[in-house]
Design an enzyme around this catalytic site. Structure first.
Site, PDB file in Angstrom:
ATOM      1  N   GLN A 179      46.358  37.838  37.359  1.00 36.99           N
ATOM      2  CA  GLN A 179      46.119  36.768  38.325  1.00 36.99           C
ATOM      3  C   GLN A 179      46.437  35.393  37.757  1.00 36.99           C
ATOM      4  OE1 GLN A 179      42.028  38.393  39.462  1.00 36.99           O
ATOM      5  NE2 GLN A 179      42.744  37.425  41.341  1.00 36.99           N
TER       6      GLN A 179
ATOM      7  N   CYS B 227      39.435  37.865  47.287  1.00 42.63           N
ATOM      8  CA  CYS B 227      40.227  37.851  46.063  1.00 42.63           C
ATOM      9  C   CYS B 227      40.784  36.449  45.860  1.00 42.63           C
ATOM     10  CB  CYS B 227      41.360  38.867  46.190  1.00 42.63           C
ATOM     11  SG  CYS B 227      42.420  38.958  44.747  1.00 42.63           S
ATOM     12  N   LEU B 228      40.757  35.988  44.616  1.00 41.49           N
ATOM     13  CA  LEU B 228      41.301  34.661  44.311  1.00 41.49           C
ATOM     14  C   LEU B 228      42.794  34.599  44.616  1.00 41.49           C
ATOM     15  CD1 LEU B 228      39.488  33.970  40.903  1.00 41.49           C
ATOM     16  CD2 LEU B 228      38.717  33.443  43.225  1.00 41.49           C
TER      17      LEU B 228
ATOM     18  N   GLY C 114      34.961  37.910  39.241  1.00 41.55           N
ATOM     19  CA  GLY C 114      35.799  38.707  38.352  1.00 41.55           C
ATOM     20  C   GLY C 114      37.195  38.133  38.381  1.00 41.55           C
TER      21      GLY C 114
ATOM     22  N   HIS D 169      43.877  45.395  40.034  1.00 38.19           N
ATOM     23  CA  HIS D 169      44.846  44.340  39.693  1.00 38.19           C
ATOM     24  C   HIS D 169      45.729  44.765  38.526  1.00 38.19           C
ATOM     25  CE1 HIS D 169      44.085  40.935  42.267  1.00 38.19           C
ATOM     26  NE2 HIS D 169      42.791  40.941  42.005  1.00 38.19           N
TER      27      HIS D 169
ATOM     28  N   HIS E 203      37.853  46.660  41.642  1.00 40.61           N
ATOM     29  CA  HIS E 203      38.757  45.643  42.186  1.00 40.61           C
ATOM     30  C   HIS E 203      39.648  45.075  41.079  1.00 40.61           C
ATOM     31  CE1 HIS E 203      39.565  42.079  44.932  1.00 40.61           C
ATOM     32  NE2 HIS E 203      39.892  41.569  43.765  1.00 40.61           N
ATOM     33  N   GLU E 204      39.046  44.745  39.930  1.00 37.50           N
ATOM     34  CA  GLU E 204      39.818  44.143  38.830  1.00 37.50           C
ATOM     35  C   GLU E 204      40.760  45.155  38.175  1.00 37.50           C
ATOM     36  OE1 GLU E 204      39.898  41.082  38.941  1.00 37.50           O
ATOM     37  OE2 GLU E 204      38.008  40.694  39.959  1.00 37.50           O
TER      38      GLU E 204
END
Length: 159
Positions: A55, A103-104, A50, A149, A145-146
């Site tokens: 991000q 997480c990225l 995702g 963000h 999670h997204e």
């Protein structure tokens, strides 16, 4: 070949902001389509499941949810990638599940996060069609999670 973009890292301000809704006039636009293509290419390159627009330094309410087995999540279920514009979580189950997240934007760190097991989400497609759907398990975790963000929250704040 789509552009691979740099990924914002945990200390950067963009990740603490509440992202701005995508305007009706931006739906189905070349700009939005290119943004999503670049987000998707970046997510795939980084073995993500995702990604959220903040991000990649764009403070807009756009996420991609794309569960699939990969190096970072070998047991992830396979699903078609879904682009969600202005996603809203309408309902969350009282039952929560503890699961490992990474997480990225927080490389090399993972942790156990409690998330609602089942969620109901409303979002727009790139063309502006409104969708309401229910997710459970790992895809529900990705959506939560997204969406975090988009609200300036990193998973490490939930551990």
């Amino acid at each position: 070949m789509s552009t691979i973009l740099p990924v914002a890292q945990r200390s950067e301000t963009i990740l603490t902001l509440t992202a701005v809704a995508v305007a009706k006039s931006e739906l189905n636009s070349e700009w939005l389509n290119q943004l999503v293509e670049a987000m998707y290419a970046t997510m795939m390159q980084c073995n993500g499941v995702g990604i959220a627009a903040p991000q990649i330094y764009v403070s807009k309410r756009v996420v991609i949810v794309a569960s699939r087995p990969n190096l970072r999540y070998p047991d992830a279920p396979e699903m078609e990638a879904i682009v969600m514009v202005n996603p809203e979580i309408l309902e969350r189950s009282k039952a929560t599940v503890l699961g490992e997240e990474g997480c990225l934007s927080v490389p090399d760190e993972r942790g156990q996060v409690a998330r609602a097991e089942i969620i109901k989400v409303r979002y727009l497609t790139l063309q502006g069609e409104q969708i309401e759907t229910v997710y459970n398990g790992f895809p529900a975790r990705i959506v939560q999670h997204e969406v975090d963000h988009l609200d300036g929250i990193l998973f490490i704040q939930r551990i």
